[in-house]
Write a protein that holds these residues in place. Structure first.
Motif, PDB file in Angstrom:
ATOM      1  N   SER A 172      74.369  87.251 -30.953  1.00 46.14           N
ATOM      2  CA  SER A 172      73.542  86.053 -30.886  1.00 46.14           C
ATOM      3  C   SER A 172      72.181  86.325 -31.523  1.00 46.14           C
ATOM      4  O   SER A 172      71.746  87.472 -31.654  1.00 46.14           O
ATOM      5  CB  SER A 172      73.351  85.605 -29.436  1.00 46.14           C
ATOM      6  N   ILE A 173      71.501  85.269 -31.895  1.00 46.96           N
ATOM      7  CA  ILE A 173      70.183  85.396 -32.525  1.00 46.96           C
ATOM      8  C   ILE A 173      69.211  86.070 -31.566  1.00 46.96           C
ATOM      9  O   ILE A 173      68.481  86.993 -31.950  1.00 46.96           O
ATOM     10  CB  ILE A 173      69.661  84.012 -32.958  1.00 46.96           C
ATOM     11  N   SER A 174      69.193  85.653 -30.328  1.00 47.56           N
ATOM     12  CA  SER A 174      68.238  86.223 -29.367  1.00 47.56           C
ATOM     13  C   SER A 174      68.542  87.696 -29.085  1.00 47.56           C
ATOM     14  O   SER A 174      67.618  88.507 -28.954  1.00 47.56           O
ATOM     15  CB  SER A 174      68.225  85.420 -28.076  1.00 47.56           C
ATOM     16  N   ASP A 175      69.819  88.075 -28.997  1.00 44.07           N
ATOM     17  CA  ASP A 175      70.167  89.474 -28.784  1.00 44.07           C
ATOM     18  C   ASP A 175      69.732  90.329 -29.969  1.00 44.07           C
ATOM     19  O   ASP A 175      69.155  91.399 -29.796  1.00 44.07           O
ATOM     20  CB  ASP A 175      71.673  89.647 -28.570  1.00 44.07           C
ATOM     21  N   PHE A 176      70.001  89.860 -31.178  1.00 46.57           N
ATOM     22  CA  PHE A 176      69.637  90.626 -32.363  1.00 46.57           C
ATOM     23  C   PHE A 176      68.118  90.746 -32.494  1.00 46.57           C
ATOM     24  O   PHE A 176      67.596  91.804 -32.821  1.00 46.57           O
ATOM     25  CB  PHE A 176      70.225  89.995 -33.626  1.00 46.57           C
ATOM     26  N   LYS A 177      67.416  89.671 -32.191  1.00 45.11           N
ATOM     27  CA  LYS A 177      65.949  89.700 -32.251  1.00 45.11           C
ATOM     28  C   LYS A 177      65.399  90.720 -31.265  1.00 45.11           C
ATOM     29  O   LYS A 177      64.501  91.495 -31.591  1.00 45.11           O
ATOM     30  CB  LYS A 177      65.389  88.311 -31.950  1.00 45.11           C
ATOM     31  N   GLY A 178      65.932  90.755 -30.069  1.00 42.74           N
ATOM     32  CA  GLY A 178      65.488  91.720 -29.066  1.00 42.74           C
ATOM     33  C   GLY A 178      65.759  93.155 -29.477  1.00 42.74           C
ATOM     34  O   GLY A 178      64.913  94.032 -29.319  1.00 42.74           O
ATOM     35  N   ILE A 179      66.942  93.401 -30.017  1.00 41.76           N
ATOM     36  CA  ILE A 179      67.304  94.739 -30.483  1.00 41.76           C
ATOM     37  C   ILE A 179      66.384  95.158 -31.620  1.00 41.76           C
ATOM     38  O   ILE A 179      65.850  96.272 -31.640  1.00 41.76           O
ATOM     39  CB  ILE A 179      68.780  94.770 -30.935  1.00 41.76           C
ATOM     40  N   LEU A 180      66.177  94.267 -32.564  1.00 40.21           N
ATOM     41  CA  LEU A 180      65.353  94.568 -33.735  1.00 40.21           C
ATOM     42  C   LEU A 180      63.900  94.833 -33.340  1.00 40.21           C
ATOM     43  O   LEU A 180      63.286  95.793 -33.808  1.00 40.21           O
ATOM     44  CB  LEU A 180      65.442  93.415 -34.727  1.00 40.21           C
ATOM     45  N   LYS A 181      63.358  94.009 -32.456  1.00 40.61           N
ATOM     46  CA  LYS A 181      61.971  94.200 -32.019  1.00 40.61           C
ATOM     47  C   LYS A 181      61.823  95.505 -31.249  1.00 40.61           C
ATOM     48  O   LYS A 181      60.848  96.233 -31.424  1.00 40.61           O
ATOM     49  CB  LYS A 181      61.519  93.024 -31.154  1.00 40.61           C
ATOM     50  N   GLY A 182      62.781  95.820 -30.411  1.00 39.96           N
ATOM     51  CA  GLY A 182      62.725  97.062 -29.637  1.00 39.96           C
ATOM     52  C   GLY A 182      62.798  98.293 -30.519  1.00 39.96           C
ATOM     53  O   GLY A 182      62.014  99.236 -30.367  1.00 39.96           O
ATOM     54  N   LYS A 183      63.728  98.309 -31.457  1.00 38.25           N
ATOM     55  CA  LYS A 183      63.894  99.471 -32.340  1.00 38.25           C
ATOM     56  C   LYS A 183      62.704  99.644 -33.273  1.00 38.25           C
ATOM     57  O   LYS A 183      62.257 100.761 -33.507  1.00 38.25           O
ATOM     58  CB  LYS A 183      65.187  99.355 -33.156  1.00 38.25           C
ATOM     59  N   THR A 184      62.168  98.549 -33.816  1.00 38.27           N
ATOM     60  CA  THR A 184      61.020  98.683 -34.714  1.00 38.27           C
ATOM     61  C   THR A 184      59.773  99.107 -33.945  1.00 38.27           C
ATOM     62  O   THR A 184      58.958  99.853 -34.469  1.00 38.27           O
ATOM     63  CB  THR A 184      60.750  97.376 -35.508  1.00 38.27           C
ATOM     64  N   ALA A 185      59.633  98.671 -32.701  1.00 39.50           N
ATOM     65  CA  ALA A 185      58.486  99.094 -31.887  1.00 39.50           C
ATOM     66  C   ALA A 185      58.539 100.594 -31.645  1.00 39.50           C
ATOM     67  O   ALA A 185      57.522 101.291 -31.707  1.00 39.50           O
ATOM     68  CB  ALA A 185      58.462  98.338 -30.568  1.00 39.50           C
ATOM     69  N   ILE A 186      59.724 101.119 -31.393  1.00 46.65           N
ATOM     70  CA  ILE A 186      59.897 102.562 -31.187  1.00 46.65           C
ATOM     71  C   ILE A 186      59.547 103.316 -32.475  1.00 46.65           C
ATOM     72  O   ILE A 186      58.863 104.331 -32.431  1.00 46.65           O
ATOM     73  CB  ILE A 186      61.335 102.888 -30.729  1.00 46.65           C
ATOM     74  N   MET A 187      60.003 102.808 -33.610  1.00 48.45           N
ATOM     75  CA  MET A 187      59.721 103.464 -34.888  1.00 48.45           C
ATOM     76  C   MET A 187      58.217 103.465 -35.180  1.00 48.45           C
ATOM     77  O   MET A 187      57.681 104.465 -35.654  1.00 48.45           O
ATOM     78  CB  MET A 187      60.467 102.769 -36.038  1.00 48.45           C
ATOM     79  N   VAL A 188      57.527 102.369 -34.892  1.00 49.37           N
ATOM     80  CA  VAL A 188      56.097 102.290 -35.138  1.00 49.37           C
ATOM     81  C   VAL A 188      55.330 103.260 -34.232  1.00 49.37           C
ATOM     82  O   VAL A 188      54.393 103.928 -34.676  1.00 49.37           O
ATOM     83  CB  VAL A 188      55.588 100.839 -34.946  1.00 49.37           C
ATOM     84  N   CYS A 189      55.737 103.363 -32.979  1.00 52.71           N
ATOM     85  CA  CYS A 189      55.048 104.240 -32.041  1.00 52.71           C
ATOM     86  C   CYS A 189      55.256 105.714 -32.377  1.00 52.71           C
ATOM     87  O   CYS A 189      54.394 106.535 -32.098  1.00 52.71           O
ATOM     88  CB  CYS A 189      55.515 103.963 -30.620  1.00 52.71           C
ATOM     89  N   LYS A 190      56.388 106.068 -32.964  1.00 50.25           N
ATOM     90  CA  LYS A 190      56.652 107.460 -33.324  1.00 50.25           C
ATOM     91  C   LYS A 190      55.795 107.911 -34.495  1.00 50.25           C
ATOM     92  O   LYS A 190      55.521 109.091 -34.647  1.00 50.25           O
ATOM     93  CB  LYS A 190      58.122 107.646 -33.684  1.00 50.25           C
ATOM     94  N   ASN A 191      55.372 106.968 -35.347  1.00 50.84           N
ATOM     95  CA  ASN A 191      54.584 107.346 -36.527  1.00 50.84           C
ATOM     96  C   ASN A 191      53.142 107.312 -36.255  1.00 50.84           C
ATOM     97  O   ASN A 191      52.317 107.169 -35.770  1.00 50.84           O
ATOM     98  CB  ASN A 191      54.886 106.423 -37.704  1.00 50.84           C
TER      99      ASN A 191
END
Length: 52
Positions: free
Chosen positions: A33-52
């Motif tokens: 679903s759109i909302s599930d994918f948006k949540g997954i994408l936001k969560g993963k990109t937030a983790i990537m940003v915090c690691k850098n």
């Protein structure tokens, strides 16, 4: 982001990444679903940003 989209079987139509902004246009299958994918994408990109 492309790897995550491939994993979720999402077709990336357009992707533009800037230092402070990301634009993604994609086509989803009926498996996710759109909302599930948006949540997954936001969560993963937030983790990537915090690691850098």
């Amino acid at each position: 982001m492309r790897t995550l989209c491939e994993y979720k079987e999402v077709k990336v139509e357009e992707l533009n990444i800037q230092p402070d902004h990301r634009c993604l246009v994609c086509s989803l299958t009926l498996k996710v679903s759109i909302s599930d994918f948006k949540g997954i994408l936001k969560g993963k990109t937030a983790i990537m940003v915090c690691k850098n």
